[in-house]
Motif scaffolding. Sequence first.
Motif, PDB file in Angstrom:
ATOM      1  N   ARG A 169     -97.225 -29.154  11.720  1.00 43.83           N
ATOM      2  CA  ARG A 169     -96.696 -30.023  12.774  1.00 43.83           C
ATOM      3  C   ARG A 169     -95.346 -30.657  12.435  1.00 43.83           C
ATOM      4  O   ARG A 169     -94.556 -30.943  13.323  1.00 43.83           O
ATOM      5  N   TRP A 170     -95.107 -30.949  11.141  1.00 43.81           N
ATOM      6  CA  TRP A 170     -93.861 -31.647  10.786  1.00 43.81           C
ATOM      7  C   TRP A 170     -93.108 -30.993   9.638  1.00 43.81           C
ATOM      8  O   TRP A 170     -92.249 -31.597   9.026  1.00 43.81           O
ATOM      9  N   GLY A 171     -93.453 -29.760   9.325  1.00 43.02           N
ATOM     10  CA  GLY A 171     -92.749 -29.071   8.255  1.00 43.02           C
ATOM     11  C   GLY A 171     -91.629 -28.196   8.811  1.00 43.02           C
ATOM     12  O   GLY A 171     -91.707 -27.714   9.942  1.00 43.02           O
ATOM     13  N   MET A 172     -90.571 -28.006   7.994  1.00 44.73           N
ATOM     14  CA  MET A 172     -89.536 -27.049   8.385  1.00 44.73           C
ATOM     15  C   MET A 172     -89.960 -25.693   7.835  1.00 44.73           C
ATOM     16  O   MET A 172     -89.610 -25.306   6.732  1.00 44.73           O
ATOM     17  N   THR A 173     -90.778 -25.034   8.636  1.00 47.55           N
ATOM     18  CA  THR A 173     -91.260 -23.707   8.254  1.00 47.55           C
ATOM     19  C   THR A 173     -90.176 -22.685   8.600  1.00 47.55           C
ATOM     20  O   THR A 173     -89.244 -22.977   9.358  1.00 47.55           O
ATOM     21  N   GLN A 174     -90.362 -21.496   8.059  1.00 49.58           N
ATOM     22  CA  GLN A 174     -89.424 -20.428   8.392  1.00 49.58           C
ATOM     23  C   GLN A 174     -89.380 -20.184   9.897  1.00 49.58           C
ATOM     24  O   GLN A 174     -88.322 -19.999  10.478  1.00 49.58           O
ATOM     25  N   ALA A 175     -90.579 -20.208  10.505  1.00 52.07           N
ATOM     26  CA  ALA A 175     -90.657 -19.940  11.945  1.00 52.07           C
ATOM     27  C   ALA A 175     -89.876 -20.988  12.730  1.00 52.07           C
ATOM     28  O   ALA A 175     -89.159 -20.673  13.687  1.00 52.07           O
ATOM     29  N   ARG A 176     -90.003 -22.236  12.304  1.00 48.86           N
ATOM     30  CA  ARG A 176     -89.304 -23.314  13.008  1.00 48.86           C
ATOM     31  C   ARG A 176     -87.798 -23.203  12.791  1.00 48.86           C
ATOM     32  O   ARG A 176     -87.005 -23.401  13.713  1.00 48.86           O
ATOM     33  N   ALA A 177     -87.431 -22.879  11.551  1.00 47.90           N
ATOM     34  CA  ALA A 177     -86.005 -22.750  11.243  1.00 47.90           C
ATOM     35  C   ALA A 177     -85.374 -21.641  12.085  1.00 47.90           C
ATOM     36  O   ALA A 177     -84.223 -21.755  12.521  1.00 47.90           O
ATOM     37  N   ALA A 178     -86.168 -20.598  12.346  1.00 50.14           N
ATOM     38  CA  ALA A 178     -85.637 -19.467  13.122  1.00 50.14           C
ATOM     39  C   ALA A 178     -85.329 -19.874  14.556  1.00 50.14           C
ATOM     40  O   ALA A 178     -84.504 -19.253  15.225  1.00 50.14           O
ATOM     41  N   LYS A 179     -85.986 -20.923  15.028  1.00 53.85           N
ATOM     42  CA  LYS A 179     -85.763 -21.343  16.418  1.00 53.85           C
ATOM     43  C   LYS A 179     -84.598 -22.330  16.557  1.00 53.85           C
ATOM     44  O   LYS A 179     -84.236 -22.714  17.665  1.00 53.85           O
ATOM     45  N   LEU A 180     -84.047 -22.763  15.404  1.00 53.49           N
ATOM     46  CA  LEU A 180     -82.930 -23.718  15.459  1.00 53.49           C
ATOM     47  C   LEU A 180     -81.680 -23.039  16.013  1.00 53.49           C
ATOM     48  O   LEU A 180     -81.554 -21.811  15.994  1.00 53.49           O
ATOM     49  N   LYS A 181     -80.760 -23.847  16.457  1.00 57.11           N
ATOM     50  CA  LYS A 181     -79.440 -23.352  16.823  1.00 57.11           C
ATOM     51  C   LYS A 181     -78.887 -22.530  15.665  1.00 57.11           C
ATOM     52  O   LYS A 181     -79.117 -22.871  14.506  1.00 57.11           O
TER      53      LYS A 181
END
Lengths: 368, 297
Positions: free
Chosen positions: B237-249
């Motif tokens: 929920r609050w980690g900067m996972t690879q998947a989340r990083a991939a969705k960043l600008k």
Amino acid sequence: MSRLLIKGGHLLDAAHQVDGVRDVLIVDGKVQVSGEDGADLIDATGCWVMPGFIDLRCHVRGKGDLAAAMQGGFTTVVCTPESAALTSEDVRVIRAGYLTHLDGQELGDSPKDYSLLSNGFRPVSDAGLMRRALQFCAQAQTLAMSHAEEVNLSGKATLGEGPTADRLGLASSPASAETVAVARDLLLLEETGGRLHFAHLTSARAVMLIAEAKARGLKVTADAAVAHVAFSDELAAGYNRAARVKPVLRTRTDRAALLEGLRSGALDAVASDHFVRNALDDEEPFEATAPAHASHPGMWRALLGTGLSPPIVAAVLSWGPARVLGIDGGHLAPGARGDVTIVDRETAQVRYVISAGKMQLGARKESR
Amino acid sequence: MKLRHLLAIEGMRREEIEALFSAAARLRQAGPTAKPLAGQTVANLFFEPSTRTRASFELAAQALGAQVLNWSAQGSSTTKGETLLDTVRNIVAMGPKVVVIRHPLSGAAAFVAEHVQCAVVNAGDGQHEHPSQGLLDGFTLHNRLGALSGKRIAIVGDIRHSRVARSNLHCLTALGAEVVLCGPPPLLPAGLAACGARVICDMDQAIEGADAVMMLRIQKERQAQGLLPKPEEYRRRWGMTQARAAKLKETALVMHPGPINRGLELDGEVADGPRSLVLEQVRNGLVMRQAILEACA
């Protein structure tokens, strides 16, 4: 026979709805209607003349604390059970007994030996123990005083929850740390009967709970401490030590509700919570200092500064606390105890304090 | 640029912050050309364990020609029976030009500054501020993104207990950036909205459109206090996972003040990846601390 005539002052006596210029005569320690011949005179022109102030809670460590009370216009003080055992000829000292042992599961002092039991600035965390303590108090018709705090919610807080605590990085306590404990004790009181007084309430929601309980007919009273009436959490900006008090200071909204509660009667009194800071605490940062507030000498001025009217301030310092305690005093009708506090209307300075008919403060000035 | 003390970023003017950025840029480019602290002492007074901040201040002081007095108190001064002010009086008697202090209580640095003549630099006071970290983070972002006005920076993690978050918040808002604070509800103080932040619990919402995301270290003992969910849920929920990083600008940057819990608040792949500024933060820390000490000299 000692006779004292207080002449020309503006009398504020909430018990009898007096708010006007009246003379007060004290004969042999009691207020009387006649017999002013040969009485010593006090010229109280330009002054408020009020029943001697009564403090529901202060921490007395030495004679200096009682002298401070006198300077603040108090003729009666209730001191916490942890206070030094001092008596005084100037100030009537009522000592609270322990409601429970401070640690463990045992009851404290016998309610038969005290007019009120309290744990001072500490909560009774165990609900079962509180219930039993209330049962014993009810049976002995002794007043119980509650410091309402749920320690699992307050933790190590030094300020109430809000933007000031968040900005300063201070551990903060939500209003529920108080309201949960107030609600608990009200529900217990419904079962046990008896009389319960809540000490130093700080939150708007707690004032509502008290008002509701009073409307239901529960025998409950409550006070606010002068710090919470005079200040909100914003006082802590810059880690101002004046804001390090117990319970914690809360928001402007809470403070406004306390003022409204004093006007409406939901709150009965203002207590000093006088507690002198330990000199060593000046050596440590804000969070490491013990809570304290040397409030006695400036009470009248501090309360007037809140915008409360002089008759209300007089009432919450005299008649209100007298009714909470069920003691004589707090009013100035004939027959009443001759405790009088006289304050200069212009400077807000306490000019004279008369305790049981004896001039305790201001006497020397007058004899010159 | 002159500083009497550096106690907090809150209240600093934009020009003061930018002047420190310029000084840090000059020092990074040319190195310390003069030795403004030659023959002087900088006292590192640490009441809390610290490795990198202390080492960074030590190297910075040495680069400016100062000798360093390292003083660490195990536990608090009170457990040793000495008051904080007594400890400080002892240090000050040794004649330092600057005292760098870290202390577990909020407000400790300002308290000390009220009682001494020399300059005081706050190296972290409780949960209040860590101004040198805020300045080095702001400097790092300024180098990468240019003017920060209108840029969106999200700070994610244990905001409540984080002095890094508060210093960054004040630094970035002073520079005109839009700051979003994000974390689990018990660790996300709503009152910081009054300092100009947006406070959002949901991370995906908080980092949407962000130009940079600053991840904060999670202290695992908070879980035992019931402030945090289980590590796996926290990461989800609050980690900067690879998947989340991939969705960043595409241009978005990821920061962390260290030490990192790899695989908890920050996936190793992201920490080591192209978005990461982690080691650049450490390098910039050195020059920013030189700039701070120079300004206090």
